[in-house]
Design a protein around this motif. Structure first.
Motif, PDB file in Angstrom:
ATOM      1  N   ALA A 198       0.856  -1.184   0.000  1.00 60.62           N
ATOM      2  CA  ALA A 198       0.000   0.000   0.000  1.00 60.62           C
ATOM      3  C   ALA A 198       0.889   1.230   0.000  1.00 60.62           C
ATOM      4  N   ILE A 199       0.471   2.225  -0.758  1.00 59.24           N
ATOM      5  CA  ILE A 199       1.196   3.488  -0.813  1.00 59.24           C
ATOM      6  C   ILE A 199       0.225   4.632  -0.533  1.00 59.24           C
ATOM      7  N   ASN A 200       0.737   5.836  -0.517  1.00 60.23           N
ATOM      8  CA  ASN A 200      -0.061   7.030  -0.288  1.00 60.23           C
ATOM      9  C   ASN A 200      -1.297   7.030  -1.191  1.00 60.23           C
ATOM     10  N   GLY A 201      -2.492   7.133  -0.592  1.00 62.84           N
ATOM     11  CA  GLY A 201      -3.734   7.154  -1.359  1.00 62.84           C
ATOM     12  C   GLY A 201      -4.510   5.857  -1.330  1.00 62.84           C
ATOM     13  N   HIS A 202      -3.899   4.777  -0.850  1.00 59.50           N
ATOM     14  CA  HIS A 202      -4.592   3.487  -0.764  1.00 59.50           C
ATOM     15  C   HIS A 202      -5.711   3.589   0.279  1.00 59.50           C
ATOM     16  N   THR A 203      -6.818   2.902   0.033  1.00 56.12           N
ATOM     17  CA  THR A 203      -7.915   2.905   1.008  1.00 56.12           C
ATOM     18  C   THR A 203      -8.226   1.486   1.489  1.00 56.12           C
ATOM     19  N   PHE A 204      -8.693   1.411   2.718  1.00 59.04           N
ATOM     20  CA  PHE A 204      -9.126   0.157   3.338  1.00 59.04           C
ATOM     21  C   PHE A 204     -10.562   0.353   3.815  1.00 59.04           C
ATOM     22  N   SER A 205     -11.439  -0.641   3.577  1.00 58.25           N
ATOM     23  CA  SER A 205     -12.827  -0.475   4.008  1.00 58.25           C
ATOM     24  C   SER A 205     -12.950  -0.568   5.519  1.00 58.25           C
ATOM     25  N   LEU A 206     -13.959   0.136   6.010  1.00 61.34           N
ATOM     26  CA  LEU A 206     -14.271   0.105   7.440  1.00 61.34           C
ATOM     27  C   LEU A 206     -15.285  -1.008   7.677  1.00 61.34           C
ATOM     28  N   LYS A 207     -14.981  -1.866   8.628  1.00 65.56           N
ATOM     29  CA  LYS A 207     -15.874  -3.005   8.899  1.00 65.56           C
ATOM     30  C   LYS A 207     -16.134  -3.129  10.389  1.00 65.56           C
ATOM     31  N   ASN A 208     -17.316  -3.624  10.703  1.00 67.22           N
ATOM     32  CA  ASN A 208     -17.672  -4.019  12.071  1.00 67.22           C
ATOM     33  C   ASN A 208     -17.482  -2.917  13.110  1.00 67.22           C
ATOM     34  N   VAL A 209     -17.776  -1.682  12.738  1.00 68.48           N
ATOM     35  CA  VAL A 209     -17.641  -0.582  13.696  1.00 68.48           C
ATOM     36  C   VAL A 209     -18.734  -0.712  14.754  1.00 68.48           C
ATOM     37  N   PRO A 210     -18.367  -0.692  16.034  1.00 74.93           N
ATOM     38  CA  PRO A 210     -19.389  -0.822  17.084  1.00 74.93           C
ATOM     39  C   PRO A 210     -20.263   0.423  17.167  1.00 74.93           C
ATOM     40  N   GLU A 211     -21.458   0.251  17.741  1.00 74.05           N
ATOM     41  CA  GLU A 211     -22.367   1.379  17.911  1.00 74.05           C
ATOM     42  C   GLU A 211     -21.664   2.491  18.676  1.00 74.05           C
ATOM     43  N   SER A 212     -21.656   3.670  18.093  1.00 73.35           N
ATOM     44  CA  SER A 212     -20.940   4.802  18.683  1.00 73.35           C
ATOM     45  C   SER A 212     -21.182   6.035  17.829  1.00 73.35           C
ATOM     46  N   ARG A 213     -20.747   7.161  18.323  1.00 69.11           N
ATOM     47  CA  ARG A 213     -20.797   8.393  17.532  1.00 69.11           C
ATOM     48  C   ARG A 213     -19.955   8.217  16.264  1.00 69.11           C
ATOM     49  N   PHE A 214     -18.839   7.504  16.387  1.00 70.01           N
ATOM     50  CA  PHE A 214     -17.963   7.280  15.236  1.00 70.01           C
ATOM     51  C   PHE A 214     -18.705   6.518  14.138  1.00 70.01           C
ATOM     52  N   LYS A 215     -19.456   5.484  14.517  1.00 67.96           N
ATOM     53  CA  LYS A 215     -20.198   4.706  13.521  1.00 67.96           C
ATOM     54  C   LYS A 215     -21.275   5.563  12.862  1.00 67.96           C
ATOM     55  N   SER A 216     -21.978   6.353  13.660  1.00 65.15           N
ATOM     56  CA  SER A 216     -23.071   7.152  13.106  1.00 65.15           C
ATOM     57  C   SER A 216     -22.566   8.291  12.216  1.00 65.15           C
ATOM     58  N   SER A 217     -21.266   8.572  12.245  1.00 63.41           N
ATOM     59  CA  SER A 217     -20.696   9.614  11.376  1.00 63.41           C
ATOM     60  C   SER A 217     -20.795   9.233   9.908  1.00 63.41           C
ATOM     61  N   GLY A 218     -20.809   7.926   9.629  1.00 62.97           N
ATOM     62  CA  GLY A 218     -20.971   7.475   8.252  1.00 62.97           C
ATOM     63  C   GLY A 218     -19.701   7.397   7.435  1.00 62.97           C
ATOM     64  N   PHE A 219     -18.554   7.292   8.082  1.00 66.74           N
ATOM     65  CA  PHE A 219     -17.303   7.129   7.337  1.00 66.74           C
ATOM     66  C   PHE A 219     -17.337   5.839   6.533  1.00 66.74           C
ATOM     67  N   ASP A 220     -16.682   5.855   5.375  1.00 65.50           N
ATOM     68  CA  ASP A 220     -16.732   4.717   4.463  1.00 65.50           C
ATOM     69  C   ASP A 220     -15.430   3.912   4.405  1.00 65.50           C
ATOM     70  N   ALA A 221     -14.284   4.582   4.616  1.00 61.59           N
ATOM     71  CA  ALA A 221     -13.003   3.906   4.425  1.00 61.59           C
ATOM     72  C   ALA A 221     -11.921   4.593   5.246  1.00 61.59           C
ATOM     73  N   LEU A 222     -10.772   3.933   5.307  1.00 56.20           N
ATOM     74  CA  LEU A 222      -9.582   4.525   5.908  1.00 56.20           C
ATOM     75  C   LEU A 222      -8.607   4.844   4.781  1.00 56.20           C
ATOM     76  N   LEU A 223      -8.127   6.053   4.750  1.00 51.68           N
ATOM     77  CA  LEU A 223      -7.206   6.511   3.721  1.00 51.68           C
ATOM     78  C   LEU A 223      -5.781   6.512   4.259  1.00 51.68           C
ATOM     79  N   LEU A 224      -4.881   5.876   3.517  1.00 55.31           N
ATOM     80  CA  LEU A 224      -3.457   5.881   3.866  1.00 55.31           C
ATOM     81  C   LEU A 224      -2.837   7.154   3.312  1.00 55.31           C
TER      82      LEU A 224
END
Length: 197
Positions: free
Chosen positions: A98-124
């Motif tokens: 992985a290099i700058n700009g690669h993305t990883f999907s977000l999975k299994n986020v527990p119930e929280s404010r973070f989950k309700s934010s609606g983020f889709d991926a993690l960006l490197l």
């Protein structure tokens, strides 16, 4: 090795966490900068990157978590962060890169404010607020670069695909955003300018 380097760079003690037989480091930064959760030995693996990215074959990953997140292994959100960082490390260790700009999907986020934010991926991406990490750390096997993983929205991910990582990074900088996780932020990309601006 990486723990010592981080302690020296930030002049602060790192807490070592063993999670599913993987060592991670946790550094509480000063002045409300957040908590840096990072891999400590991913750089022992040399990623099979394309030749033009050869200098970035050895990296360590980090999350810059908010200072108000509980850094307790019994907290579901922190446990998820540990699981996610370890999962990405294992993925890369299996002959991936992985290099700058690669993305990883977000999975299994527990119930929280973070989950309700609606983020889709993690960006490197390269460090932004932790400028000291923009330069490589020396190691016996060559330079080691620290790379942040930042939660992004679907619009931001689409914009990155359409316009490139540097354009998206420019949007972040224009909005005063950095790699610190902010579950209260809005997307830096408006739908009407996704492809037309």
């Amino acid at each position: 090795m990486r723990v010592d380097s981080i302690e020296k760079l930030f002049n602060a003690a790192v807490k070592r966490i063993t999670w599913k037989d993987v060592e991670l480091g946790l550094l509480t930064l000063k002045e409300g900068q957040g908590q840096m959760l990072f891999t400590t030995n991913l750089a022992e693996y040399s990623m099979p990157v394309p030749d033009k990215h050869k200098e970035f074959e050895r990296i360590e990953l980090y999350f810059l978590l908010p200072e108000y997140w509980k850094s307790d292994i019994n907290d579901p959100l922190f446990e998820w962060a540990l699981d996610t960082l370890v999962a990405i490390k294992h993925y890369l260790n299996q002959g991936q890169w992985a290099i700058n700009g690669h993305t990883f999907s977000l999975k299994n986020v527990p119930e929280s404010r973070f989950k309700s934010s609606g983020f889709d991926a993690l960006l490197l991406t390269e460090p932004i607020s932790l400028e000291i990490l923009q330069h490589p750390v020396d190691s016996p096997n060559g330079p080691v670069y620290f790379r942040a993983l930042i939660p992004i929205y679907m619009r931001e991910k689409d914009y990155k695909v359409a316009r490139g990582i540097q354009k998206l990074r420019g949007k972040f900088l224009d909005k005063g955003m950095n790699e610190k996780w902010d579950e209260f932020r809005i997307s830096s990309v408006k739908s009407r300018i996704l492809f037309w601006r």
